[in-house]
Each structure stands twice: as structure tokens, then as C-alpha cells.
Design a protein around this motif. Sequence first.
Motif, short mmCIF file in Angstrom:
data_model
loop_
_atom_site.label_atom_id
_atom_site.label_comp_id
_atom_site.label_asym_id
_atom_site.label_seq_id
_atom_site.Cartn_x
_atom_site.Cartn_y
_atom_site.Cartn_z
N GLY A 197 -19.56 18.44 -51.79
CA GLY A 197 -20.39 19.54 -52.37
C GLY A 197 -19.50 20.76 -52.69
N VAL A 198 -18.58 21.19 -51.63
CA VAL A 198 -17.66 22.21 -51.83
C VAL A 198 -16.96 22.09 -52.93
CG1 VAL A 198 -16.07 21.83 -50.02
CG2 VAL A 198 -16.51 24.04 -50.75
N ILE A 199 -16.34 20.86 -52.99
CA ILE A 199 -15.33 20.61 -54.03
C ILE A 199 -15.88 20.55 -55.47
CG2 ILE A 199 -13.99 18.31 -55.07
CD1 ILE A 199 -13.37 17.69 -52.17
N PHE A 200 -17.07 19.92 -55.52
CA PHE A 200 -18.02 20.06 -56.91
C PHE A 200 -18.09 21.63 -57.17
CE2 PHE A 200 -19.94 15.77 -57.40
CZ PHE A 200 -19.04 14.95 -57.21
N HIS A 201 -18.35 22.18 -56.42
CA HIS A 201 -18.72 23.74 -56.59
C HIS A 201 -17.34 24.44 -57.17
CE1 HIS A 201 -20.66 27.67 -56.38
NE2 HIS A 201 -19.62 28.15 -56.13
N PHE A 203 -23.48 35.18 -63.29
CA PHE A 203 -23.01 34.35 -64.43
C PHE A 203 -21.48 33.44 -63.93
CE2 PHE A 203 -20.94 34.80 -69.01
CZ PHE A 203 -21.69 33.93 -69.46
N ASP A 204 -21.13 33.83 -63.20
CA ASP A 204 -19.99 32.99 -62.51
C ASP A 204 -20.79 32.06 -61.35
OD1 ASP A 204 -17.49 32.09 -60.93
OD2 ASP A 204 -18.05 33.70 -59.69
N GLU A 205 -21.22 32.48 -60.29
CA GLU A 205 -21.34 31.52 -59.36
C GLU A 205 -22.85 30.88 -59.72
OE1 GLU A 205 -19.94 30.86 -56.82
OE2 GLU A 205 -18.41 32.34 -56.65
N GLY A 206 -23.78 31.69 -60.17
CA GLY A 206 -25.09 30.94 -60.65
C GLY A 206 -24.83 29.64 -61.52
N ASN A 225 -28.16 31.62 -56.21
CA ASN A 225 -29.70 31.09 -56.57
C ASN A 225 -30.11 31.39 -57.74
OD1 ASN A 225 -29.45 29.30 -54.43
ND2 ASN A 225 -29.79 31.08 -53.00
N LYS A 226 -30.45 32.85 -57.97
CA LYS A 226 -31.01 33.74 -58.98
C LYS A 226 -30.39 33.41 -60.51
CE LYS A 226 -33.49 37.62 -60.79
NZ LYS A 226 -33.87 38.97 -60.76
N GLY A 227 -28.79 33.15 -60.32
CA GLY A 227 -28.31 32.89 -61.44
C GLY A 227 -28.53 31.31 -61.69
N GLN A 228 -28.72 30.52 -60.94
CA GLN A 228 -28.99 29.17 -61.45
C GLN A 228 -30.47 29.15 -62.06
OE1 GLN A 228 -28.32 25.54 -58.48
NE2 GLN A 228 -27.93 27.02 -57.52
N VAL A 229 -31.37 29.75 -61.51
CA VAL A 229 -32.69 29.94 -61.78
C VAL A 229 -32.61 30.40 -63.50
CG1 VAL A 229 -35.19 31.12 -61.86
CG2 VAL A 229 -33.84 30.39 -59.76
N LEU A 230 -31.92 31.52 -63.62
CA LEU A 230 -31.77 31.95 -65.07
C LEU A 230 -31.21 30.89 -65.99
CD1 LEU A 230 -30.39 35.34 -66.36
CD2 LEU A 230 -29.44 33.17 -67.41
N ALA A 231 -30.32 30.18 -65.54
CA ALA A 231 -29.81 29.01 -66.53
C ALA A 231 -30.98 27.90 -66.73
CB ALA A 231 -28.77 28.28 -65.79
N GLN A 232 -31.56 27.50 -65.71
CA GLN A 232 -32.45 26.51 -65.67
C GLN A 232 -33.94 26.92 -66.52
OE1 GLN A 232 -32.27 23.52 -64.96
NE2 GLN A 232 -34.46 22.63 -65.35
N GLN A 233 -34.20 28.25 -66.13
CA GLN A 233 -35.46 28.56 -66.67
C GLN A 233 -35.21 28.91 -68.46
OE1 GLN A 233 -38.76 31.41 -65.27
NE2 GLN A 233 -37.07 32.67 -65.59
N LEU A 234 -33.86 29.33 -68.70
CA LEU A 234 -33.48 29.28 -70.06
C LEU A 234 -34.06 28.05 -70.91
CD1 LEU A 234 -32.42 30.94 -72.55
CD2 LEU A 234 -30.04 30.09 -71.65
N GLY A 235 -33.63 26.72 -70.06
CA GLY A 235 -34.06 25.82 -70.72
C GLY A 235 -35.53 25.38 -71.03
#
Length: 621
Positions: free
Chosen positions: A359-363, A384-387, A450-460
Motif C-alpha cells: 500500500g505505501v509503495i503504491f501510494h 490535488f497532490d495527495e487526493g 480523503n476529500k481530494g479522492q472524493v473530488l476526483a471520484q465525484q467528478l466521474g
Amino acid sequence: MIQKFISLLSFLLVSCSLFAQRPGYWQQAVDYKMDIDVNESTFQYAGNMTLKYSNNSSRALSKVYFHLYLNAFQPGSMMDYRLSNISDPDARMTNNLGTKEKPQYQSRIATLTPDQIGYQKVKSLRVNGTDATFKTDGTILEVTLPRAIAAGETATFEMTWDAQVPEQIRRTGRNSKEGVALSMAQWYPKMAHFDDYGWHLDEYVAREFIAPFGNFDVTIHINKDYVVGASGKLQNPLAVKGYNKKAKVQHKDGKATWNFKAENIHDFVWAADPKFVVDSAKSQGGVSVYTVYIPSSAAVKENWKTALTMATEFFDFCSTRFGAYPWPTYSIVQGGDGGMEYGTATLVTGGRDIKSLVGVIFHEAAHSWYQHLFGINETVDEWFDEGFTSYVEELAFQQIFEKKGAIETNPVIAAYRAYYKLALSGKEEPMSLLADYYNTNYGYSNQAYNKGQVLAQQLGYIIGQENLDKTFLKFYELWKFKHPTPNDFKRVAEDISGINLKWYFNLFINTTRTIDYGILGVNDNVIQLRNKGGIAMPIDLLVEYQDGSKELFYIPLREMRGEKPAENFSIYQGVKRTVLEDWFWTNPLYQVKVGKAIKKVTIDPSLRLADVESSDNVLTL
């Protein structure tokens, strides 16, 4: 024929203009050549740097600035005071003098003795052969130039400095908890970033970075028994320990010389320890992946072997989904205090179980895209970076490690749940806040990751998953090796989808408003919907009828000025899709009239709408 040619040319010109970069875009460039002589017994080194700095702006520069990150690891530094005054300091950087119930945190930096602190002391600095005036202010070196660097001019800096590596507290340091001797991050005087916004001169208080792209040629002289893992490609594997079985270590006065080179990166890291071993494998796409770690047990060795294989699969997966990895190598090096990305390399702690290690390597490897291919300003747009990195990591982890195969609907639902907790905690602050200034580490980490991920997935959810996938690839094509902003990503998504996204990016990034829709009820086959939140969104409404049939009603938002296409999820297979009139944000109510008896109504069965209170999103009659 001529008319057809003119029509085609016109189409191509329009297409190019749709995806053009910002007019007048420019960026600075750096070219580092460094020679480092390490005294591993005192944890000190002497540095010599030649830096070519290209001023591609339209302004003459009478001053330039360097970051001296190691100076943060001194009692009385801004980082020290930050640790002493934030309510939830990083546990790695503090001692708890109280109890778990009533903690009393003490900054570890505050207790460092003179031989434990970190420092970078510049001894000399010349610019184009002439001495420059410089002064150190915390972690910033201010340089007054003997002559301004004109627009379009390249200046040559020659610098010598002495440094001491601090005790391992954050990212960089000596003697990590896992026994790594030297984790060398933020170790060299680093040219500060200059762009349209001016100089970025953030004091180092443990957050992240921004820097110009450039080339690195780094030579390290260190005890011949040490093995070094680093950014870039090792130039002399036959002269040093660990990288080639046929190597005959060449040394002078007990020291071996290591030389690494890398092109078009914006940070360089290395780590060294005599216990390191090196393994390598090549991805199908041709990326040479190296692991450099301490084989402290049979289990650790087996985990790293497995992780190496999965890492090669990771680069192939990401190259398909997010754009080709453009460098020849990537090094995964044990060191630091967790995981941190650098140009073509990462430092990670290695004594983990296999799931944690992968997990940490993939991140950190995913940061090769959302940070290192796109030089994102992490001090401003950390989400924009971490999310986006966390989004990439999760998709790859589910496919490669968990072997889930095709991922449908919402693969990052865990991030949504963490965001809901943040949004309802009273500790959320806008994502547009400068990264250093969050009131809590809890608020920072949850909105960034987490909210950065939400922004990306919700954009889809808003533009359609297929359009989101196309956006990632087009963004790569346009902005690799540059410094895009979130607005640049938004523009690409708008061009791909034909949907206006100003409202979404503005409200979700610049405010802490939440999304909250509900089904008020059903009366005479009329479904009553209500927007109870502060952000209006398009709605996917799945209706299941008493006769067993289903219908998906799509309600676009007026501000979108467009519609997303039908999506090919299995939950929608064989389901009729009906597009309704748009819903506008000034009206909290909306009605959907159907022609058959209703059994069940569901708002967003794909679970991609970030509704903070979803208990009223399903109604069964």
C-alpha cells in the motif's frame, strides 16, 4: 478537395485551441551538479554545487532564494514551535509527557543537542564568477545577486556548504527506528520556485513542497561498506557495492564514489546503510524498479520480494490509465519515518506486513504522476497532490493486490466515509487553505487524502466515468513536466465532457458546504425530492416498479449546461434511462412523475454522490 482540406484544417485548429495550455505559459529550469563528501561517523558532510538556473520569465531577477530544510531541525525553529502549539501534533515528532487521556506533547526538536540538530551552512556563493551577498533566515537563504538575471538568461551558481544530518524526526535524518543510518531527504540547498505568483518561500514546518524541474548529476563519497539507494540511474554499478554481482568496489581512503543522474525531476533523495541489499525487476513497459532495504528477517525479505513484483505491475497499470511513466528507473528505498515521494524514488519504512508495504509503495509510486510528472504546488493545492495520488493508489491496489478485476461504481468509498466524518466533525476547513495553516493535522490529512479522492471520484459521477478516464489521459498529454493548477485540470475535464464545472470546483474546494439530498415521499406516482445541503448536484434516480422493471432518471443541474452520457455499469444494464429537465440550485424542490406503481426509489445507486446524510436516499414502498 480544397474545401475538404480547409474544413479539416479548421477542425484541427479548433481542436488544438480547445486543449491549449494557458497563453504565455512559462516555467523556470534548473540543472544541478553536486559533489558530496560524507563523514558517516559524525553525520556531517561537505557539499559542492554548480547550478545553472534559467530565468524563463519576463522579469529580471535581482534576488533568488534557496531552501535550507535541515535548519528546521533546531530548537526554536518554526517547526519546533508548530509542534508545540498545534492541538494534535504528529506523534512521530513529539514525546507525550502526559497520559493517553490527558496528553502533554513535547516537540522532539526542542530536546535536540548541538550534535543532534540539523543544519545547512552556506560557506561561499558565486554567480557567474562573482561573489554574491547572502543571508540565512530560518530555512530560507536569500541571495542578492551582483547583477540581475535578465529575462531569458541562464546564470551559473557555484556554492559550497557544510551540513549536519539531524536525528530522524521527519522524513530526513540519521538512525531511523528501523536502523537505517542515513535518510537523505531535503538534504541540499534547493532553488526556490518562482512562477506567475512570484517566489514561493514557505518556511519548512513539516508539510510539502514545490520546485522547478531540472536535471541532477549527484556524486556521493561515502564509506566503501555502505550501499546507496537514490533518485535517478546509477552510473557506475561495477565500482560500488550491491548493484552488480561482478562489481569490484573501487575506493580511495576507505570511501567509494557513487554517481547518480536523473533528468526532468524536481527533487532528489538518497539513503545509505551498510546493511542494505538491492533487488530489481523490470516492468512490461520497460521501467527498471529497484528495492533497497535491510533484510532484517526472512518475513521482511519475502515481503519485499513480493512487493517488487507488484510494483512492476503497478507501473504498467498506471501507464495505461494515467499516462506512460517517462523515466527509466524507480527506486524504493527503506528509510525515513513512513513514506515520502521524491523524483523517481521514494523512502518508505520497511518493517511492515505485506498489505501495508504494498500500500505505501503504491501510494508513493503514484506520486510519480500526481506530484512528480505534474509539479503540483503542494503548499497550496495539497489535495490535488495527495487526493489524486490516493485515488490512483486505491484503483491499482484493488486490481493488483486484491485482484478484484473490473471495478465498478465507487472504488474509494472508504475515503467518502472518512470525508463524511470530517464534514460532520466541526474541524473541516476549505481545501483551498494553504497547507501549513490548518488548525489540526486531522483536518489537513482528511481533506488532503480523503476529500481530494472524493473530488476526483465525484467528478466521474458528474461528467461520466468514461469522460473522467479520458480527462486523466488528456491532462497527462498536455501538462506532463509542467506545473498545472487545479483550474487546468478543470478545463481539460470541461473540454472532454462539454460540461461547465465552475460551480463544482469552486464550492467543493473553497467552502465547507456539504451535499445532502433526500426523498421526501411518493404521492400518486410523483416522487418528491429535496436539496437540503449547500451544494447543488445532478441526480441519478433509480426507480424500481412493482412489475419488476426499472428506470433510471437523470436530472442534470442547470449550471452544468450539459449532460453526462449514459454509463455502462452493471447496475444499469437493461435499465431504461430517461433524461429530465434540469434542476437549478435556487429551487430546493423537484418532482419526478412516473407512469407505474413504484416499489423502491434510490438516489445515486453508484454511491458516488458525496451525500453526508444518506439515510433518506432510499425509499421502499
